[in-house]
Structures are given as structure tokens and as C-alpha cells.
Design a protein around this motif. Structure first.
Motif, PDB file in Angstrom:
ATOM      1  N   PRO A  58       0.810  -1.228   0.000  1.00 46.83           N
ATOM      2  CA  PRO A  58       0.000   0.000   0.000  1.00 46.83           C
ATOM      3  C   PRO A  58       0.841   1.275   0.000  1.00 46.83           C
ATOM      4  N   VAL A  59       1.970   1.248   0.672  1.00 45.25           N
ATOM      5  CA  VAL A  59       2.842   2.421   0.697  1.00 45.25           C
ATOM      6  C   VAL A  59       3.435   2.671  -0.686  1.00 45.25           C
ATOM      7  N   VAL A  60       3.832   1.620  -1.355  1.00 43.43           N
ATOM      8  CA  VAL A  60       4.385   1.767  -2.705  1.00 43.43           C
ATOM      9  C   VAL A  60       3.303   2.286  -3.655  1.00 43.43           C
ATOM     10  N   GLY A  61       2.085   1.801  -3.502  1.00 50.88           N
ATOM     11  CA  GLY A  61       0.994   2.296  -4.336  1.00 50.88           C
ATOM     12  C   GLY A  61       0.708   3.768  -4.100  1.00 50.88           C
ATOM     13  N   LEU A  62       0.769   4.189  -2.855  1.00 53.26           N
ATOM     14  CA  LEU A  62       0.562   5.603  -2.526  1.00 53.26           C
ATOM     15  C   LEU A  62       1.683   6.470  -3.105  1.00 53.26           C
ATOM     16  N   LEU A  63       2.930   6.005  -2.984  1.00 53.90           N
ATOM     17  CA  LEU A  63       4.042   6.771  -3.544  1.00 53.90           C
ATOM     18  C   LEU A  63       3.983   6.847  -5.058  1.00 53.90           C
ATOM     19  N   ASP A  64       3.543   5.762  -5.696  1.00 53.52           N
ATOM     20  CA  ASP A  64       3.381   5.804  -7.151  1.00 53.52           C
ATOM     21  C   ASP A  64       2.280   6.781  -7.567  1.00 53.52           C
TER      22      ASP A  64
END
Length: 67
Positions: A58-64
Motif C-alpha cells: 500500500p505504501v508503494v501504491g501511494l508513492l506511485d
């Protein structure tokens, strides 16, 4: 002539046998996780190996999305 054919056949059979043995190693499942030499806990700990990656998705998705 027959001696060279026998050598070529032996070389082909040996190489096919080595390729067959090598293919089984790449298919190993679950991964080996060694606690101490000789004690493999891969069967017990393999479900937890992907846990950090799953927790950070989820953190990677938010950063993307922000970039």
C-alpha cells in the motif's frame, strides 16, 4: 568408427543426465531457511518470507500515485 559413435553417445547421455538433474534444483519449493547448520525451517517460515513485501505494497501504491 564404432568407438567414436560410442563416445559421442556417451557424451550426449551424460549431458542430458546432467541437464535433467540441474532442472530439479531450480524447482525447489519451499525455500531453504537455515536456523543452524543441518536444521532447515523453510517449511515453517516460508509463509512469513513475503510478509514485508505484502505490508509495504500500500505504501508503494501511494508513492506511485503521488509521483
Amino acid at each position: 568408427m564404432s568407438r567414436s559413435v560410442a563416445r559421442a553417445t556417451a557424451a550426449v547421455v551424460t549431458s542430458l543426465a546432467l541437464l535433467g538433474l540441474g532442472a530439479g534444483v531450480a524447482q525447489a519449493d519451499p525455500p531453504s531457511i537455515w536456523i543452524i547448520p543441518g536444521v532447515d525451517a523453510g517449511g515453517l517460515l516460508s509463509p512469513t518470507v513475503g510478509l514485508p513485501t505484502a505490508a509495504l505494497n500500500p505504501v508503494v501504491g501511494l508513492l506511485d500515485a503521488l509521483s
